[in-house]
Enzyme design. Structure first.
Site, PDB file in Angstrom:
ATOM      1  N   MET A   1       0.805  -1.227   0.000  1.00 11.23           N
ATOM      2  CA  MET A   1       0.000   0.000   0.000  1.00 11.23           C
ATOM      3  C   MET A   1       0.836   1.273   0.000  1.00 11.23           C
ATOM      4  O   MET A   1       0.340   2.335  -0.391  1.00 11.23           O
ATOM      5  CB  MET A   1      -0.930   0.020   1.203  1.00 11.23           C
ATOM      6  CG  MET A   1      -0.230   0.265   2.532  1.00 11.23           C
ATOM      7  SD  MET A   1      -1.347   0.644   3.925  1.00 11.23           S
ATOM      8  CE  MET A   1      -1.954   2.268   3.492  1.00 11.23           C
ATOM      9  N   TYR A   2       2.095   1.226   0.448  1.00 11.42           N
ATOM     10  CA  TYR A   2       2.898   2.435   0.564  1.00 11.42           C
ATOM     11  C   TYR A   2       3.129   3.069  -0.805  1.00 11.42           C
ATOM     12  O   TYR A   2       3.661   2.436  -1.717  1.00 11.42           O
ATOM     13  CB  TYR A   2       4.249   2.132   1.217  1.00 11.42           C
ATOM     14  CG  TYR A   2       4.209   1.621   2.628  1.00 11.42           C
ATOM     15  CD1 TYR A   2       3.081   1.777   3.437  1.00 11.42           C
ATOM     16  CD2 TYR A   2       5.311   0.973   3.179  1.00 11.42           C
ATOM     17  CE1 TYR A   2       3.053   1.310   4.738  1.00 11.42           C
ATOM     18  CE2 TYR A   2       5.291   0.494   4.490  1.00 11.42           C
ATOM     19  CZ  TYR A   2       4.156   0.663   5.259  1.00 11.42           C
ATOM     20  OH  TYR A   2       4.132   0.187   6.558  1.00 11.42           O
ATOM     21  N   SER A   3       2.707   4.314  -0.924  1.00  9.19           N
ATOM     22  CA  SER A   3       2.830   5.058  -2.187  1.00  9.19           C
ATOM     23  C   SER A   3       2.228   4.291  -3.350  1.00  9.19           C
ATOM     24  O   SER A   3       2.742   4.319  -4.472  1.00  9.19           O
ATOM     25  CB  SER A   3       4.287   5.416  -2.481  1.00  9.19           C
ATOM     26  OG  SER A   3       4.753   6.418  -1.610  1.00  9.19           O
ATOM     27  N   GLY A   8       2.267   1.253  -4.118  1.00  9.32           N
ATOM     28  CA  GLY A   8       3.177   0.283  -4.711  1.00  9.32           C
ATOM     29  C   GLY A   8       4.531   0.831  -5.079  1.00  9.32           C
ATOM     30  O   GLY A   8       5.479   0.064  -5.283  1.00  9.32           O
TER      31      GLY A   8
END
Length: 342
Positions: free
Chosen positions: A58-60, A62
């Site tokens: 989920m961070y940025s 992908g």
């Protein structure tokens, strides 16, 4: 850099884990660094002996996984490093804070989140593609999924291990009874159990000491807590009016930290931390990390957006605290409601 084993596994990890959430797309969260700004920080961490790196799909949306893979291929030998990632939340720029989208709070489409067999099989392949790697060392469930039977989740995780896509599995914040249930389901069916717990634990939030940490210690599960600086709160530069007059971009834009900390007793904890840090000639951050290492943590997952922050973390590995100093830091702590499970 000191190393240790990840719980009861044979996997060797540095005593610090670099959290990769800070690298990716500023459009996801305003304090996130882009590729050019991130590269020297990750390179310096590698040069300091850190071999453990934690990200999430989920961070940025992908992009953090993309940069994690790119940097580590550039700076490291794959067989020497440990790459961890996570799944649960939807992947998209509009989902910067979990399940609810920015603005109108639109829910994610079906099968794009959670821990179903379908979701796990899709998510692990997507993460491998973004990382540009053949396998993930530590694949973690980011949160508990009440909508999916734990038997379905544990069997699917076992299957991705047996398929060679994942070496070990781990969990993150949940109730201790949920973690115990997951481990028992795995044992009863001879499936792969969780090797690690990434929980919410720092000097300002110690509720995990009640049940989860004793459970993990008894079962030989590695503790790799998130937010060891309480989202920067323990650094000593936060104020009650951060939303309008914060000293950093993150302080001004972080909507989560004020919900977790910022009580009068939390500021008192920071004051005690700062007093002892000054006496020992180290930063608040170094002392906060050292406290965790003295509490039996395997490797705190720390974030860094500036080069000196890497050095402050590394200094904690060699910092010795007496029992009296640990007690001094912990004195006056007031219990919190349970926070960070969702």
């Amino acid at each position: 850099m000191q190393t240790t084993r990840l719980g009861r596994t044979g996997l060797v990890v540095s005593r610090l884990c670099l959290g990769m959430m800070s690298y990716g797309l500023p459009a996801w969260r305003p304090w996130v660094l882009d590729e050019a700004a991130s590269r020297p920080i990750v390179k310096h961490a590698v040069e300091c002996g850190i071999n453990f790196f934690d990200t999430a799909d989920m961070y940025s949306a992908g992009e953090s996984e993309v940069l994690t893979g790119r940097f580590l291929r550039e700076f490291c030998r794959r067989d020497e490093i440990v790459v961890a990632t996570k799944l649960f939340h939807p992947v998209g720029l509009e989902f910067s804070s979990g399940m609810a989208a920015k603005g109108g709070g639109r829910r994610p489409p079906p099968n794009t989140h959670g821990l179903s067999r379908k979701r796990i099989f899709h998510a692990v392949d997507a993460s491998l593609e973004r990382l540009g790697m053949d396998y993930i060392d530590l694949y973690q469930i980011h949160r508990w999924d009440p909508a999916t039977p734990i038997e379905e989740t544990m069997e699917a995780l076992h299957d991705v291990v047996k398929a060679g896509k994942v070496r070990h599995i781990g969990a993150s914040s949940m109730w201790a009874w949920q973690f115990a249930k997951a481990q028992e389901v795995a044992r009863a069916n001879r499936w792969t159990p969780f090797a690690s717990m990434q929980n919410h634990y720092n000097l300002a939030y110690r509720e995990e000491e009640r049940e989860m940490i004793p459970l993990c210690r008894d079962q030989g599960v590695a503790l790799i807590p998130w937010s060891p600086l309480a989202r920067g709160f323990l650094a000593g530069n936060r104020r009650a009016d951060d939303a309008t007059a914060g000293a950093t971009t993150r302080a001004r834009s972080d909507e989560i930290a004020p919900k977790l900390y910022y009580r009068a007793s939390d500021f008192a904890t920071v004051e005690r931390l700062g007093t002892l840090a000054k006496a020992k000639g180290v930063s608040n951050a170094t002392l906060a990390y050292a406290w965790l290492l003295h509490k039996g943590v395997t490797a705190p997952i720390f974030g860094a957006t500036k080069l000196p922050q890497i050095d402050q973390a590394v200094a904690a590995v060699e910092l010795t605290l007496s029992a009296e100093e640990v007690a001094q830091l912990e004195a006056g702590y007031e219990p919190h409601p349970v926070l960070g499970h969702s």
